[in-house]
Every structure is written in C-alpha cells, then in structure tokens.
Design an enzyme around this catalytic site. Structure first.
Site, PDB file in Angstrom:
ATOM      1  CB  SER A 147      -0.962  -0.037   1.196  1.00  0.00           C
ATOM      2  OG  SER A 147      -1.960   0.940   1.090  1.00  0.00           O
ATOM      3  NE  ARG A 217      -8.902   2.026  10.598  1.00  0.00           N
ATOM      4  CZ  ARG A 217      -7.878   1.394  10.064  1.00  0.00           C
ATOM      5  NH1 ARG A 217      -7.156   1.997   9.135  1.00  0.00           N
ATOM      6  NH2 ARG A 217      -7.557   0.176  10.444  1.00  0.00           N
ATOM      7  CG  ASP A 322      -6.161  -3.736  -3.896  1.00  0.00           C
ATOM      8  OD1 ASP A 322      -6.967  -2.812  -3.684  1.00  0.00           O
ATOM      9  OD2 ASP A 322      -4.932  -3.633  -3.670  1.00  0.00           O
ATOM     10  CG  HIS A 355      -5.612  -2.185  -0.232  1.00  0.00           C
ATOM     11  ND1 HIS A 355      -4.651  -2.138  -1.227  1.00  0.00           N
ATOM     12  CD2 HIS A 355      -5.125  -1.436   0.795  1.00  0.00           C
ATOM     13  CE1 HIS A 355      -3.637  -1.387  -0.820  1.00  0.00           C
ATOM     14  NE2 HIS A 355      -3.902  -0.962   0.397  1.00  0.00           N
ATOM     15  CG  ASP A 356      -6.879  -4.431   4.995  1.00  0.00           C
ATOM     16  OD1 ASP A 356      -6.015  -3.580   4.694  1.00  0.00           O
ATOM     17  OD2 ASP A 356      -7.687  -4.268   5.936  1.00  0.00           O
TER      18      ASP A 356
END
Length: 375
Positions: A147, A217, A322, A355-356
């Site tokens: 990232s 967040r 992602d 993405h994580d």
C-alpha cells in the site's frame, strides 16, 4: 495520540529538505529493528508501513498491546527471516508513533499542529535514507512495502537507485487516482468538520476530533475490503439478534447491521492510537504521489537508474479483489520497468480480502516474498 515510549529513536544530524522548499529541523525518526546486522551490513531489509501503520511490524504495540501488524510475515524462520536478515521499520515523518509530526513540539515548545509543513512520500523516503546513513547502511538488500509502503519502496528505488538491490512492492500504485483522492478528501473533511478539531490546535484540550477521525477511518476501511469479503463476513445480518437474521428491525439509527457495528468498532479503536492531524498530512502526501510527474511525466524515466539490469531487481504483487489499487496499477509499473530493461517479476494473487490481503493469511504471498528475497 503518541505512545508513552518508543523502543528506538534517532534525531537526524541535520535539517531534512522537503519537496515544498522548506526544511524540517531536529527530525526524530522512531524505528524498530529485528535480527542481527551482518558485519558487511549487506543483509538489511527496510520495511515501509502503510498509512495507519507504524514501526511495530513484528513487536507488540505499546499503546494497543496488539501484536505487530506483519508478525505473520517477519520473524525467525518466517518469509522475511530475521535469522537471516536485519529488518528495519521506521515510523514515517508526519505520523504520530514517535517520528516527528504535527503532534510533535515546534521549536517554541508547543505542538506544531497545522504549522507542520505539508510533506510528500519522497520526503518520507528522504528521512528513511537519512536514518540508513546514520546507521552506516550504504545499500539495502531489499526494500519491502504494501500500500503506502509500496509507494515508498518505489520512490526509494526511483530517487535513490544506488541504495537498494531488491524492491518488493505489494498492492500499490505509482500515483493516486481521482477516486483515491476523493475518498481521502471525504476523511479529511470529516476531521475538519469536527468541532473539536479547532483548526488543528486541539492538543492539550479535553476533547480531540475523535468523531471526525473515526468517520475518516470508517470510510477508508471500506476501501480496504472487498464486496465478497464483506458479504461473506457480514451479509445483511443484524447486530445483537440471537440468529442474526433479517427481521426484528428496531427502526432506528443505532448499529442495526453487523457491518455497521464492525465499522464503528474500527473507527473508535483507531482514535485511541492515531492523531487526526497526522491523518490529514499523510493522506495528503499519498494524494500528491505521482512518480511519473516527479520525473518529467514519463514513468519509465523514474526508473532510469535501473536501466538494462544495472540497478535493482523488482517484484510487483497485486490481488484480484483489490479495487483500491487494482492489478492494472501494478501492471503500469511493470510496463515502465520493462521499458527501461529493468529485471522485474509480477504476480496477481487470488484472495477474497481486497486491499488488506497483504496483511492477512495468503500463503501464496508468503511464498512470493520468501522466494524473491532469498533468490
């Protein structure tokens, strides 16, 4: 908020020049190291962290008491093997986990707040290279990051090509898209709309802009996940129902759905370990990131120092779910590296986590990381 202590920190010996033309004085870099540095200092690996990460890559966080954010990847016998390598992870400037940032004290003894200069990814990398200089490490075995950490890895390779032998960039991009910028702006506006933000001068006050930071967040966290993963984990199941089934609605605005409760938990937990102003500065640095623009508009020119195989070896990794930094972004970097004849490998991995995925249990990623670093 800043932690009560950091394990290791170093104040840079001179001012740090910034892309905006200013220089930052008395810069402190907080970092952690794992494994022994070889006598020739040739086994050093720099791990660059993501937006909300920190230097505690494989050790307990002093505020949350949680394990390191990449503990599954870094350690003795693990893919990034600390029996073999000396691993360094530094908190980026602009952050709030020990390195100089908006919550740090200005020369006048009060926190910078919004007086802190706007920084870039390249500025973060300059600070890391200055840390390596202070450690006497002239050339890294590898730089690794996912990232925003991948942005730093690519930036280091582009701007300091003689400082690294291998570059591993995971789930990343060479520039932020309009959609990426839009999500970040949503988060920044949530923070600045919080009445407790006070123009960034909330340090020492009873209340910080925690509500705004929590919303920022929450919005960002959605981009780190995949629809498949959210559906599998939560679906439309209701919160606090014995069977979790649809029905028995409360007809209100509390966290009715499990996914709502999850996002609220992520937001509130984040405010206990992060600073709102740091979030503003780091997201802005990511938005400014554009390697091609930094090098005359041609991405290939950014990697001229690695032309015809005379520089580093590269490995790019993407994930099929992602949508924040999709596979096309990694391919764009690969094509630029191919254009200058730099040695590069690329793989798109399948994982349901979005993405994580680079932080989660994807065994195929373990094999790629180990094979590239040890090969």
């Amino acid at each position: 908020m800043s932690p009560a202590y950091v394990h290791q920190a170093l104040t840079l010996p001179g001012p740090l020049p910034l892309d905006n033309g200013q220089a930052l004085e008395d810069v402190q870099i907080a970092y952690e190291t794992y494994g022994n540095l070889a006598a020739d200092k040739g086994n050093a690996i720099l791990i660059c962290h993501a937006l909300t990460g920190d230097q505690y890559v494989a050790s307990t966080h002093p505020v949350t008491a949680k394990p390191g954010w990449w503990e599954r990847m870094v350690g003795p016998g693990k893919p990034i093997d600390t029996d073999r390598y000396h691993v360094i992870c530094a908190n980026v400037i602009g952050s709030c986990i020990g390195s100089t940032g908006p919550s740090s004290n200005h020369a006048d003894g009060t926190p910078y707040g919004m007086r802190f200069p706007v920084i870039t990814i390249r500025d973060m990398v300059r600070a890391q290279v200055a840390l390596l200089d202070a450690m006497g490490i002239a050339r890294l075995h590898s730089v690794v990051g996912g990232s925003m950490g991948g942005m730093q890895a690519l930036s280091l390779a582009a701007n300091f090509p003689d400082r690294v032998e291998r570059v591993l960039a995971i789930a990343t991009t060479s520039r932020h898209s309009a959609q990426n910028i839009a999500f970040h702006e949503l988060g920044r506006q949530a923070i600045m709309a919080d009445p407790h933000w006070r123009g960034g001068d909330y340090y020492g006050e009873q209340n910080a802009p925690d509500s705004g930071l929590a919303v920022a967040r929450m919005a960002a966290h959605i981009t780190y996940l995949s629809e498949e993963g959210l559906t599998e984990k939560f679906g439309r199941r209701l919160q606090d129902r014995p069977d979790g089934q649809v029905g028995e609605r409360a007809f209100g605005f509390d966290a009715e759905f499990q996914v709502e409760s999850y996002l609220r938990y992520q937001g509130s937990g984040f405010t206990r370990r992060f600073d709102a102003n740091s979030y503003l500065y780091i997201t802005r640095a990511m938005d400014y990131f554009d390697l091609a623009e930094e090098h005359g508009g041609m991405l290939a020119d950014a990697f001229a120092g690695h032309a015809r195989g005379k520089g580093a070896r590269f490995c790019l990794v993407s994930f099929d779910t992602d949508w924040l930094y999709p596979t096309a972004d990694s391919r764009h970097v690969v094509h630029a590296l191919n254009a200058v004849g730099a040695p590069v490998s690329f793989v798109e991995l399948s994982a349901p986590y979005g993405h994580d995925s680079f932080l989660l249990d994807v065994p195929a990623l373990d094999r790629v990381v180990k094979g590239f670093l040890d090969g």
